[in-house]
Motif scaffolding. Structure first.
Motif, PDB file in Angstrom:
ATOM      1  N   ALA A 169      33.841  53.763 -36.096  1.00 13.25           N
ATOM      2  CA  ALA A 169      33.262  54.610 -37.142  1.00 13.25           C
ATOM      3  C   ALA A 169      33.564  56.083 -36.864  1.00 13.25           C
ATOM      4  CB  ALA A 169      31.764  54.379 -37.218  1.00 13.25           C
ATOM      5  N   LYS A 170      33.673  56.866 -37.954  1.00 17.28           N
ATOM      6  CA  LYS A 170      33.912  58.302 -37.845  1.00 17.28           C
ATOM      7  C   LYS A 170      32.591  59.034 -38.025  1.00 17.28           C
ATOM      8  CE  LYS A 170      38.285  57.555 -40.251  1.00 17.28           C
ATOM      9  NZ  LYS A 170      39.039  57.839 -41.474  1.00 17.28           N
ATOM     10  N   VAL A 171      32.503  60.233 -37.475  1.00 14.49           N
ATOM     11  CA  VAL A 171      31.273  61.000 -37.596  1.00 14.49           C
ATOM     12  C   VAL A 171      31.612  62.476 -37.726  1.00 14.49           C
ATOM     13  CG1 VAL A 171      31.004  61.248 -35.097  1.00 14.49           C
ATOM     14  CG2 VAL A 171      28.990  61.393 -36.570  1.00 14.49           C
ATOM     15  N   LEU A 172      30.874  63.178 -38.578  1.00 14.82           N
ATOM     16  CA  LEU A 172      31.016  64.612 -38.739  1.00 14.82           C
ATOM     17  C   LEU A 172      30.024  65.311 -37.819  1.00 14.82           C
ATOM     18  CD1 LEU A 172      31.169  64.830 -42.638  1.00 14.82           C
ATOM     19  CD2 LEU A 172      33.039  65.398 -41.088  1.00 14.82           C
ATOM     20  N   THR A 173      30.470  66.344 -37.125  1.00 19.23           N
ATOM     21  CA  THR A 173      29.569  67.117 -36.272  1.00 19.23           C
ATOM     22  C   THR A 173      29.883  68.598 -36.390  1.00 19.23           C
ATOM     23  OG1 THR A 173      31.048  66.898 -34.356  1.00 19.23           O
ATOM     24  CG2 THR A 173      29.278  65.272 -34.575  1.00 19.23           C
ATOM     25  N   GLY A 180      27.325  67.899 -30.227  1.00 17.16           N
ATOM     26  CA  GLY A 180      26.949  67.030 -29.126  1.00 17.16           C
ATOM     27  C   GLY A 180      26.473  65.656 -29.549  1.00 17.16           C
ATOM     28  N   TRP A 181      26.187  65.479 -30.858  1.00 19.43           N
ATOM     29  CA  TRP A 181      25.845  64.141 -31.340  1.00 19.43           C
ATOM     30  C   TRP A 181      27.104  63.298 -31.365  1.00 19.43           C
ATOM     31  CZ3 TRP A 181      21.047  62.314 -33.548  1.00 19.43           C
ATOM     32  CH2 TRP A 181      19.996  63.228 -33.440  1.00 19.43           C
ATOM     33  N   SER A 182      26.969  61.982 -31.253  1.00 19.76           N
ATOM     34  CA  SER A 182      28.145  61.122 -31.218  1.00 19.76           C
ATOM     35  C   SER A 182      27.813  59.755 -31.801  1.00 19.76           C
ATOM     36  CB  SER A 182      28.656  60.958 -29.782  1.00 19.76           C
ATOM     37  OG  SER A 182      27.680  60.329 -28.967  1.00 19.76           O
ATOM     38  N   VAL A 183      28.847  59.004 -32.121  1.00 23.35           N
ATOM     39  CA  VAL A 183      28.688  57.637 -32.618  1.00 23.35           C
ATOM     40  C   VAL A 183      29.528  56.718 -31.748  1.00 23.35           C
ATOM     41  CG1 VAL A 183      30.552  57.895 -34.303  1.00 23.35           C
ATOM     42  CG2 VAL A 183      28.837  56.118 -34.628  1.00 23.35           C
ATOM     43  N   ARG A 184      28.968  55.583 -31.399  1.00 22.85           N
ATOM     44  CA  ARG A 184      29.684  54.577 -30.620  1.00 22.85           C
ATOM     45  C   ARG A 184      29.602  53.251 -31.362  1.00 22.85           C
ATOM     46  NH1 ARG A 184      26.547  55.815 -24.920  1.00 22.85           N
ATOM     47  NH2 ARG A 184      26.744  58.095 -24.981  1.00 22.85           N
ATOM     48  N   GLU A 185      30.500  52.380 -31.030  1.00 24.06           N
ATOM     49  CA  GLU A 185      30.462  51.052 -31.621  1.00 24.06           C
ATOM     50  C   GLU A 185      29.996  50.066 -30.563  1.00 24.06           C
ATOM     51  OE1 GLU A 185      32.816  48.547 -34.975  1.00 24.06           O
ATOM     52  OE2 GLU A 185      33.670  50.333 -34.112  1.00 24.06           O
ATOM     53  N   GLU A 186      28.854  49.451 -30.809  1.00 20.97           N
ATOM     54  CA  GLU A 186      28.246  48.544 -29.849  1.00 20.97           C
ATOM     55  C   GLU A 186      27.920  47.224 -30.536  1.00 20.97           C
ATOM     56  OE1 GLU A 186      24.875  50.719 -28.494  1.00 20.97           O
ATOM     57  OE2 GLU A 186      26.060  52.151 -27.321  1.00 20.97           O
ATOM     58  N   ASP A 187      28.446  46.155 -29.986  1.00 21.10           N
ATOM     59  CA  ASP A 187      28.236  44.819 -30.557  1.00 21.10           C
ATOM     60  C   ASP A 187      28.650  44.777 -32.030  1.00 21.10           C
ATOM     61  OD1 ASP A 187      27.160  43.895 -28.124  1.00 21.10           O
ATOM     62  OD2 ASP A 187      25.162  44.640 -28.667  1.00 21.10           O
ATOM     63  N   GLY A 188      29.720  45.496 -32.347  1.00 19.07           N
ATOM     64  CA  GLY A 188      30.249  45.469 -33.702  1.00 19.07           C
ATOM     65  C   GLY A 188      29.524  46.359 -34.680  1.00 19.07           C
ATOM     66  N   GLU A 189      28.543  47.149 -34.240  1.00 16.82           N
ATOM     67  CA  GLU A 189      27.787  48.025 -35.121  1.00 16.82           C
ATOM     68  C   GLU A 189      27.850  49.452 -34.597  1.00 16.82           C
ATOM     69  OE1 GLU A 189      26.617  46.903 -37.854  1.00 16.82           O
ATOM     70  OE2 GLU A 189      26.783  44.747 -37.495  1.00 16.82           O
ATOM     71  N   ALA A 190      27.714  50.412 -35.540  1.00 15.78           N
ATOM     72  CA  ALA A 190      27.706  51.816 -35.151  1.00 15.78           C
ATOM     73  C   ALA A 190      26.344  52.183 -34.572  1.00 15.78           C
ATOM     74  CB  ALA A 190      28.014  52.696 -36.349  1.00 15.78           C
ATOM     75  N   ALA A 191      26.365  53.016 -33.529  1.00 16.70           N
ATOM     76  CA  ALA A 191      25.138  53.514 -32.916  1.00 16.70           C
ATOM     77  C   ALA A 191      25.269  55.018 -32.749  1.00 16.70           C
ATOM     78  CB  ALA A 191      24.898  52.842 -31.565  1.00 16.70           C
ATOM     79  N   VAL A 192      24.280  55.754 -33.259  1.00 15.92           N
ATOM     80  CA  VAL A 192      24.302  57.216 -33.204  1.00 15.92           C
ATOM     81  C   VAL A 192      23.464  57.672 -32.016  1.00 15.92           C
ATOM     82  CG1 VAL A 192      23.736  59.357 -34.406  1.00 15.92           C
ATOM     83  CG2 VAL A 192      24.613  57.396 -35.692  1.00 15.92           C
ATOM     84  N   TYR A 193      24.050  58.562 -31.194  1.00 21.93           N
ATOM     85  CA  TYR A 193      23.375  59.079 -30.002  1.00 21.93           C
ATOM     86  C   TYR A 193      23.145  60.576 -30.137  1.00 21.93           C
ATOM     87  CZ  TYR A 193      23.893  54.722 -27.422  1.00 21.93           C
ATOM     88  OH  TYR A 193      23.780  53.416 -27.001  1.00 21.93           O
ATOM     89  N   GLY A 194      22.000  61.026 -29.640  1.00 20.42           N
ATOM     90  CA  GLY A 194      21.669  62.442 -29.673  1.00 20.42           C
ATOM     91  C   GLY A 194      22.425  63.235 -28.629  1.00 20.42           C
ATOM     92  N   PRO A 195      22.280  64.551 -28.643  1.00 15.36           N
ATOM     93  CA  PRO A 195      23.060  65.412 -27.732  1.00 15.36           C
ATOM     94  C   PRO A 195      22.723  65.196 -26.264  1.00 15.36           C
ATOM     95  CG  PRO A 195      21.370  66.668 -28.889  1.00 15.36           C
ATOM     96  CD  PRO A 195      21.406  65.329 -29.527  1.00 15.36           C
TER      97      PRO A 195
END
Length: 281
Positions: free
Chosen positions: A176-180, A224-239
């Motif tokens: 997934a892509k994310v704007l920051t 500093g926020w980011s998105v990762r792909e975990e178990d096939g789903e997007a996960a948003v993480y804080g700074p």
């Protein structure tokens, strides 16, 4: 005393004696050279474009190494290094395994060959994997691999390391892509509130769908926020590295509508810019 023979101007003999033949040869040579110059314009333009692409790759490699020097490399910071520059898409995706961050990006080179009546321009793109070593390795300079063009396609993700079969990533879904925001960008106020379900659009953009059937609203997060792909789903993480929300969860965001991301991937429609401080972040 004998008289010298007279040769009339305009006759073959006159051209020979008056230098016309020499001038004609020079004109033909210049015309042929001009044709060769025009014929080779596209090749010269492409050579310059490829030189520019190589320089562009080297520059981005150094910038990525500088960004990773502090031991933290969130997706938002990677996206700032690899901004899109048409016709190249910039940052495609990233994977993290064993402390190694593998970044896939598409870069462009431009070349121009001067010509008459118009110069010839040429753009070439390349797809690359930049592998950033773990922070404790003592090295921050990424290694570099060339990738096939399809690896940077619209729905591509970071390809696996050499020797492994090609795959799309966790769960077979593209990253997934994310704007920051950038580090120095002023955060928005809290003049609006966006609530709904966190989704990933067909273009692999992180967004919020307010209700069934509604067009998802793209979300821009803080620096500093980011998105990762975990178990096939997007996960948003804080700074600070804490999990904030996963794909499919309900979310409520304070912030404001924004136009500062115009022209970037995922910013074709309305963009909601989230405030730096969110509950649970």
């Amino acid at each position: 005393m004998a008289r010298r023979p007279q040769v009339r101007t305009g006759t073959p003999g006159g051209c020979l004696f008056n230098g016309c033949l020499t001038v004609l040869v020079l004109l033909l040579t210049a015309a042929f050279g001009g044709l060769v110059w025009l014929e080779t314009q596209p090749a010269r333009a492409e050579d310059r474009a490829r030189q520019d692409l190589r320089a562009n790759v080297a520059t981005h490699r150094e910038r990525l190494g500088e960004a990773a020097a502090n031991g933290s490399l969130p997706d938002g910071e990677i996206a700032e290094v690899f901004r899109p520059a048409k016709p190249a898409g910039g940052f495609v995706g990233a994977t993290r395994q064993g402390g190694v961050v593998t970044v896939v990006a598409e870069l462009v080179g431009q070349g121009q060959a001067a010509g008459i009546p118009f110069p010839t321009s040429r753009w070439v793109t390349g797809c690359y994997a930049f592998e950033v070593p773990p922070p404790d390795s003592g090295h921050s300079r990424p290694s570099l691999r060339d990738l096939p063009p399809e690896a940077c396609g619209a729905r591509a993700t970071t390809p696996p390391a050499p020797g492994r079969p090609d795959q799309a990533g966790a769960g077979g879904k593209p990253f997934a892509k994310v704007l920051t925001r950038g580090a120095g960008d002023t955060p928005p106020g809290r003049s609006a509130h966006l609530s709904g379900m966190l989704v990933v659009t067909d273009d692999r953009c992180v967004a919020v769908r307010t209700h069934a059937g509604a067009v998802p609203t793209a979300v821009a997060w803080g620096h500093g926020w980011s998105v990762r792909e975990e178990d096939g789903e997007a996960a948003v993480y804080g700074p600070k590295g804490g999990l904030y929300v996963r794909e499919g969860d309900r979310v409520g965001l304070d912030g404001a509508a924004s136009e500062r991301f115009a022209g970037r991937p995922c910013a074709d429609g309305t963009v909601f810019e989230a405030h730096d401080e969110q509950a649970g972040s």
